[in-house]
Design a protein around this motif. Structure first.
Motif, mmCIF file in Angstrom:
data_model
loop_
_atom_site.group_PDB
_atom_site.id
_atom_site.type_symbol
_atom_site.label_atom_id
_atom_site.label_comp_id
_atom_site.label_asym_id
_atom_site.label_seq_id
_atom_site.Cartn_x
_atom_site.Cartn_y
_atom_site.Cartn_z
ATOM 1 N N ALA A 1 -12.296 -47.027 7.550
ATOM 2 C CA ALA A 1 -11.816 -46.913 8.926
ATOM 3 C C ALA A 1 -10.639 -45.955 8.980
ATOM 4 N N VAL A 2 -10.551 -45.219 10.061
ATOM 5 C CA VAL A 2 -9.400 -44.349 10.292
ATOM 6 C C VAL A 2 -8.306 -45.214 10.915
ATOM 7 N N VAL B 1 -3.926 -36.091 4.358
ATOM 8 C CA VAL B 1 -4.748 -37.299 4.348
ATOM 9 C C VAL B 1 -4.187 -38.275 3.316
ATOM 10 N N PHE B 2 -3.895 -39.487 3.765
ATOM 11 C CA PHE B 2 -3.482 -40.578 2.895
ATOM 12 C C PHE B 2 -4.605 -41.606 2.885
ATOM 13 N N ILE B 3 -4.810 -42.229 1.737
ATOM 14 C CA ILE B 3 -5.882 -43.204 1.570
ATOM 15 C C ILE B 3 -5.271 -44.566 1.242
ATOM 16 N N VAL B 4 -5.696 -45.583 1.976
ATOM 17 C CA VAL B 4 -5.268 -46.962 1.723
ATOM 18 C C VAL B 4 -6.458 -47.707 1.125
ATOM 19 N N ILE B 5 -6.281 -48.217 -0.092
ATOM 20 C CA ILE B 5 -7.311 -48.999 -0.757
ATOM 21 C C ILE B 5 -6.894 -50.467 -0.650
ATOM 22 N N ARG B 6 -7.699 -51.249 0.042
ATOM 23 C CA ARG B 6 -7.394 -52.674 0.216
ATOM 24 C C ARG B 6 -7.821 -53.452 -1.018
ATOM 25 N N GLY B 7 -6.914 -54.280 -1.516
ATOM 26 C CA GLY B 7 -7.211 -55.143 -2.650
ATOM 27 C C GLY B 7 -7.760 -56.484 -2.185
ATOM 28 N N ARG B 8 -8.360 -57.196 -3.092
ATOM 29 C CA ARG B 8 -8.960 -58.505 -2.762
ATOM 30 C C ARG B 8 -7.907 -59.581 -2.507
ATOM 31 N N GLU B 9 -6.684 -59.391 -3.004
ATOM 32 C CA GLU B 9 -5.624 -60.376 -2.787
ATOM 33 C C GLU B 9 -4.802 -60.088 -1.532
ATOM 34 N N GLY B 10 -5.192 -59.101 -0.755
ATOM 35 C CA GLY B 10 -4.484 -58.783 0.475
ATOM 36 C C GLY B 10 -3.458 -57.673 0.343
ATOM 37 N N VAL C 1 -0.445 -36.352 10.266
ATOM 38 C CA VAL C 1 -0.959 -37.073 9.096
ATOM 39 C C VAL C 1 -2.100 -38.030 9.459
ATOM 40 N N TRP C 2 -3.032 -38.180 8.517
ATOM 41 C CA TRP C 2 -4.161 -39.113 8.624
ATOM 42 C C TRP C 2 -3.921 -40.282 7.675
ATOM 43 N N PHE C 3 -4.366 -41.477 8.068
ATOM 44 C CA PHE C 3 -4.428 -42.633 7.172
ATOM 45 C C PHE C 3 -5.829 -43.211 7.281
ATOM 46 N N VAL C 4 -6.502 -43.326 6.139
ATOM 47 C CA VAL C 4 -7.865 -43.826 6.085
ATOM 48 C C VAL C 4 -7.891 -45.039 5.160
ATOM 49 N N GLU C 5 -8.439 -46.130 5.658
ATOM 50 C CA GLU C 5 -8.544 -47.358 4.873
ATOM 51 C C GLU C 5 -9.929 -47.450 4.255
ATOM 52 N N LEU C 6 -9.972 -47.791 2.965
ATOM 53 C CA LEU C 6 -11.237 -47.947 2.253
ATOM 54 C C LEU C 6 -11.314 -49.327 1.614
ATOM 55 N N ASP C 7 -12.448 -49.939 1.721
ATOM 56 C CA ASP C 7 -12.754 -51.179 1.001
ATOM 57 C C ASP C 7 -14.131 -50.944 0.402
ATOM 58 N N THR C 8 -14.141 -50.629 -0.871
ATOM 59 C CA THR C 8 -15.371 -50.193 -1.522
ATOM 60 C C THR C 8 -15.518 -50.837 -2.885
#
Length: 114
Positions: free
Chosen positions: A24-25, A36-45, A94-101
């Motif tokens: 998601a953007v 472009v900045f990338i946010v990687i979500r962890g399983r612990e929050g 600036v862009w921030f993109v969240e990834l959960d992969t």
């Protein structure tokens, strides 16, 4: 030749969705040349934040690619929100993109190690 930020983000999101992940953007920046900045979500929050690598780190063999470096790890939601606000004040494009992969970020992005 380097692709636009808009094109890069769209292609990245398609790859993540194609792998069964989520993307998601969080903040949309300038279509042509926003960082472009990338946010990687962890399983612990918590989250890991990747940002553009310094220009000195770019490989001369691939001058058009985007390279990233880990900026912060195990960020809580408040810390992430503060970092996004600080980067947006510094650079409104600036862009921030969240990834959960299920794949590690290194499989999707060119991540440099210090």
């Amino acid at each position: 030749m380097r692709v636009t930020s808009d094109f890069f983000v769209s292609a990245l999101m398609r790859r993540v969705f194609g792998d069964g992940g989520f993307a998601a953007v969080m903040r949309k920046g300038a279509a042509e040349a926003g960082a472009v900045f990338i946010v990687i979500r962890g399983r612990e929050g918590d989250s890991t934040l990747l940002g553009p690598a310094p220009q000195s780190g770019y490989d001369e063999e691939r001058p058009g690619g985007r390279q990233f470096v880990v900026i912060a790890e195990k960020l809580e939601e408040d810390g992430l929100a503060a970092r996004i606000a600080r980067e947006a004040r510094f650079d409104p494009d600036v862009w921030f993109v969240e990834l959960d992969t299920p794949r590690p970020p290194e499989d999707l992005l060119d991540v440099m190690t210090p």
